[in-house]
Structures are given as structure tokens and as C-alpha cells.
Design an enzyme around this catalytic site. Structure first.
Site, PDB file in Angstrom:
ATOM      1  N   GLY A  15      28.643 -23.602 -60.592  1.00 37.51           N
ATOM      2  CA  GLY A  15      28.748 -24.220 -59.293  1.00 37.51           C
ATOM      3  C   GLY A  15      28.288 -25.504 -59.240  1.00 37.51           C
ATOM      4  N   PHE A  16      28.225 -25.578 -57.741  1.00 36.53           N
ATOM      5  CA  PHE A  16      28.440 -27.212 -57.345  1.00 36.53           C
ATOM      6  C   PHE A  16      27.949 -28.245 -57.968  1.00 36.53           C
ATOM      7  CE2 PHE A  16      26.052 -29.765 -53.960  1.00 36.53           C
ATOM      8  CZ  PHE A  16      27.163 -30.885 -53.925  1.00 36.53           C
ATOM      9  N   ILE A  17      26.760 -27.285 -58.203  1.00 36.17           N
ATOM     10  CA  ILE A  17      25.401 -28.718 -58.389  1.00 36.17           C
ATOM     11  C   ILE A  17      25.263 -28.545 -60.586  1.00 36.17           C
ATOM     12  CG2 ILE A  17      22.516 -28.953 -58.831  1.00 36.17           C
ATOM     13  CD1 ILE A  17      22.610 -28.334 -55.899  1.00 36.17           C
TER      14      ILE A  17
ATOM     15  N   GLY B 290      30.771 -19.452 -57.965  1.00 39.57           N
ATOM     16  CA  GLY B 290      31.342 -21.032 -58.392  1.00 39.57           C
ATOM     17  C   GLY B 290      32.676 -20.716 -59.072  1.00 39.57           C
TER      18      GLY B 290
ATOM     19  N   LEU C 170      20.356 -22.134 -62.583  1.00 41.50           N
ATOM     20  CA  LEU C 170      20.778 -22.137 -61.365  1.00 41.50           C
ATOM     21  C   LEU C 170      21.237 -21.333 -60.352  1.00 41.50           C
ATOM     22  CD1 LEU C 170      20.037 -25.102 -61.557  1.00 41.50           C
ATOM     23  CD2 LEU C 170      22.643 -25.846 -61.261  1.00 41.50           C
TER      24      LEU C 170
ATOM     25  N   THR D  75      19.919 -10.908 -56.361  1.00 41.95           N
ATOM     26  CA  THR D  75      20.629 -11.499 -57.356  1.00 41.95           C
ATOM     27  C   THR D  75      19.059 -12.884 -57.182  1.00 41.95           C
ATOM     28  OG1 THR D  75      22.212 -12.057 -56.753  1.00 41.95           O
ATOM     29  CG2 THR D  75      21.876 -13.446 -57.805  1.00 41.95           C
TER      30      THR D  75
ATOM     31  N   ALA E 222      15.816 -24.088 -59.916  1.00 42.23           N
ATOM     32  CA  ALA E 222      16.077 -24.439 -58.788  1.00 42.23           C
ATOM     33  C   ALA E 222      15.787 -23.881 -57.554  1.00 42.23           C
ATOM     34  CB  ALA E 222      17.642 -24.337 -58.867  1.00 42.23           C
TER      35      ALA E 222
ATOM     36  N   TYR F  95      15.898 -15.592 -47.885  1.00 43.04           N
ATOM     37  CA  TYR F  95      16.483 -16.202 -48.366  1.00 43.04           C
ATOM     38  C   TYR F  95      15.056 -17.108 -48.668  1.00 43.04           C
ATOM     39  CZ  TYR F  95      18.354 -20.877 -51.190  1.00 43.04           C
ATOM     40  OH  TYR F  95      19.239 -21.649 -51.789  1.00 43.04           O
TER      41      TYR F  95
ATOM     42  N   LYS G 197      13.304 -17.514 -53.051  1.00 40.54           N
ATOM     43  CA  LYS G 197      13.029 -18.458 -53.610  1.00 40.54           C
ATOM     44  C   LYS G 197      11.431 -18.788 -53.723  1.00 40.54           C
ATOM     45  CE  LYS G 197      17.079 -20.345 -54.632  1.00 40.54           C
ATOM     46  NZ  LYS G 197      17.132 -20.116 -56.346  1.00 40.54           N
TER      47      LYS G 197
END
Ligand code: UDP
Length: 325
Positions: A10-12, A36, A76, A95, A117, A149, A153
């Protein structure tokens, strides 16, 4: 260190992988490429200390094997992006909750350090600016999918802290505040790649709501540095940290800045939230991190500010457009 990054394509994750390799660590990436991209890790593939598997973290035998081999897990892998959360709420919850559950379960067997994360989204609609780690979380109705979301988290955070308390599994929780930089995709709703793409294409720049809402954008390189510093600090274990940049900008100002920096003729248009997302959609008016805690513990200070971040993102999009043409 031998490190495992779930969601490492993925990005991070891909920026973190590069930084860990640069610092001399071994990196193994586990990613199912749901959001990703293999392109993100393409340049790392030839590195002798890098390896990867395209698989989901819910494939528990594979996950367990890679957790056994590493010293630290950077977890992540998650469903991210407001657009994705609105469009696929089942996937988001499954997920984010199920994935973290299996990562913690297997890490606990061997007491491997897990970095979770999390997100500034957990503060929800709170107006207690800047957000401190011990502040109340203010979420909206369960009929608004967006809050799934934040809630998923928050459950991840509770579970990780429970593992620390009950099973002495070392965990560190990071609340990331609008992390941005090159390679971030706008496909799942993120504002900066979206505005930059629109500005370079000459398309209307779409400001949602009134545009008076603010965000604080953290450069991915700074965020990755902060993550690595916390992993080296034993006192970070069992605790929660904000991570980002406290500079604040309204979304309208951001649209204007992107337009100017990209030398674009695009018109800036306003779109009601109900049209952009869904009926009853609630946004947060401001979102600013209090970075005192991470600053005191590891001396964290963001180095890259928004104009420089935008220069990098614009350059990245220009290069991609050229490649495409
Ligand atoms: N936004 C916008 N236009 C877009 C995409 C996003 O005005 O094309 C707004 C969005 O409503 C929010 C802010 O930009 O107020 C940041 O959105 P993003 O999805 O990047 O992150 P969020 O902070 O909402 O998780």
C-alpha cells in the site's frame, strides 16, 4: 530487525518498507493487493533483504509462518478511504476487525512486537481541538457507514491494548492523521491525489461540503520516521500515539493551493456531501493532532510541510501522466 509489514504494498506500507531497508533491516511484505499495488514494491523486489507474498492476512497458516520469522509486525493491512468505506461497509468491518484479530492472536503466541496503524478518524466528530490521545471519541449513528471505520479501528485499539494488559503482548498504537505523499491513490476518496489529478487534467476541482472543514496533512516520510522511532523506544509499548503534522488548512484553501501550484485552469466547484458520498453523510469540521506525546518520547517533529508535499505529489502525477501518454 526482521520486519513483517501487512499491507506493505500500500501507500504507507511501501514507503515504510523502503525506509526499513535503507536502515539495514529485513523486510517481508504480506499484501493481497486489494487496495495496494504491485507497482509500489516493484523497485524493492531486487533488494537482497526484501521479500513478499501476495496473500491475505486471513490466510492464517501463511500469516503465522511470517510472524514466526520476524521480530516486529507493522500491521497496516486495512480497508481505508472514506469512499471505500461508504461503498463496501461489510468489507471494511470484516477486514479491519477480523484482520487485526488474527494478527494479534498469532503475534501473541511468540510475543512479537505489533505496531497497529489506527487513525485520527477514531476521534470522530469531537471538537476538542487539538486531539489528545486520552480524549473522548465522539462517533455518530450506526446508520452512517462512515462511523463503521472509526468504530472498527477503535475495536482494533481496544483489542491490542487488551492483549498487552492480559497477555503481555507488546503493542504500539498509532493514530495517523491524513498521511499524504507520492504514490497515494485518489481511487478511494483521498483528497490530495484527487485534487492534483483534477488540476493536471483541467477537470473541475471538487470541494465537498462548504470547503470550510479543515485537515492536517502529514508527509508519509515523516510518518514512517515516527513509526520507526517508536519501535526503538521501549516506553512506547502499551500506548497510543498521534502521528502526523499539526499544520491546518481548509479544504477550499487546499483546492486553491493545488490549482496555483499545478498552474491549472481548473474551475473549483462545490458539491454537497449527500451527492459526493451518501444522504446524511457527516464530516468532521476540524481534525488537528496534538503531537506533544510523541514529541516528548522520541523527539518527533514533522519536517516536510504542505507546499513541499504538494510539489512532490504534483511531480509524481505529472510523471505518471507522461508514462501513460
Ligand atoms: N474532499 C473533497 N473533495 C474530494 C475528496 C475529499 O472536498 O474530492 C474532502 C472530504 O470531504 C474531507 C477532506 O476533503 O472533508 C479530506 O478527505 P479525505 O477523504 O482525503 O480524508 P478524511 O479526512 O475525510 O478521512
Amino acid at each position: 530487525m526482521k520486519t513483517l509489514i501487512t499491507g506493505g504494498a500500500g501507500f504507507i506500507g511501501s514507503h515504510l518498507a523502503q525506509a526499513l531497508l535503507d536502515a539495514g533491516h529485513d523486510v517481508f511484505v504480506l499484501d493481497d493487493l486489494s487496495t495496494g499495488s504491485i507497482d509500489n514494491i516493484e523497485p524493492l523486489k531486487t533488494h537482497s533483504r526484501f521479500d513478499y507474498a501476495i496473500d491475505t492476512i486471513t490466510n492464517q497458516p501463511v500469516l503465522a509462518e511470517h510472524i514466526d520469522r520476524c521480530d516486529v509486525v507493522f500491521h497496516l493491512a486495512a480497508a481505508v478511504g472514506v469512499q471505500l468505506i461508504i461503498d463496501a461497509p461489510v468489507r471494511t468491518i470484516e477486514t479491519n476487525v477480523g484482520g487485526t484479530e488474527v494478527v494479534l492472536k498469532h503475534a501473541a503466541k511468540k510475543r512479537k512486537l505489533v505496531v497497529i496503524a489506527s487513525t485520527s478518524e477514531v476521534y470522530g466528530k469531537s471538537t476538542a481541538i487539538p486531539f489528545r490521545e486520552d480524549a473522548d471519541l465522539v462517533l455518530g449513528s450506526t446508520r452512517q457507514h462512515r462511523w463503521a471505520y472509526a468504530c472498527s479501528k477503535a475495536i482494533d485499539e481496544f483489542l491490542a491494548l487488551a492483549y498487552w494488559k492480559e497477555r503481555r503482548l507488546p503493542v504500539i498504537i498509532l493514530r495517523l492523521f491524513n498521511t499524504v505523499g507520492p504514490r497515494q491513490t485518489g481511487r478511494y476518496g483521498m483528497v490530495i491525489p484527487t485534487f492534483v489529478r483534477q488540476a493536471l487534467a483541467g477537470d473541475p476541482i471538487t470541494v465537498f461540503g462548504t470547503g470550510t472543514q479543515t485537515r492536517s496533512f502529514g508527509y508519509v516520510g515523516d510518518v514512517v520516521r515516527g513509526m520507526m522511532a517508536l519501535v526503538d523506544e521501549p516506553r512506547a509499548v502499551g500506548d497510543v500515539f498521534n502521528l502526523g503534522n499539526s499544520g491546518e488548512i481548509t479544504i477550499r484553501e487546499l483546492a486553491e493551493l493545488v490549482k496555483t501550484m499545478a498552474k491549472s485552469d481548473s474551475e473549483i466547484v462545490t458539491i454537497p456531501y449527500a451527492e459526493a458520498y451518501e444522504r446524511g453523510f457527516e464530516d468532521m469540521p476540524r481534525r488537528v493532532p496534538d503531537l506533544t506525546k510523541i514529541k516528548h518520547l522520541v523527539g518527533y517533529e514533522p519536517r516536510v510541510q504542505l507546499p513541499d508535499i504538494l510539489t512532490g505529489v504534483i511531480e509524481h502525477h505529472r510523471a505518471q501522466r507522461k508514462e501513460y501518454v
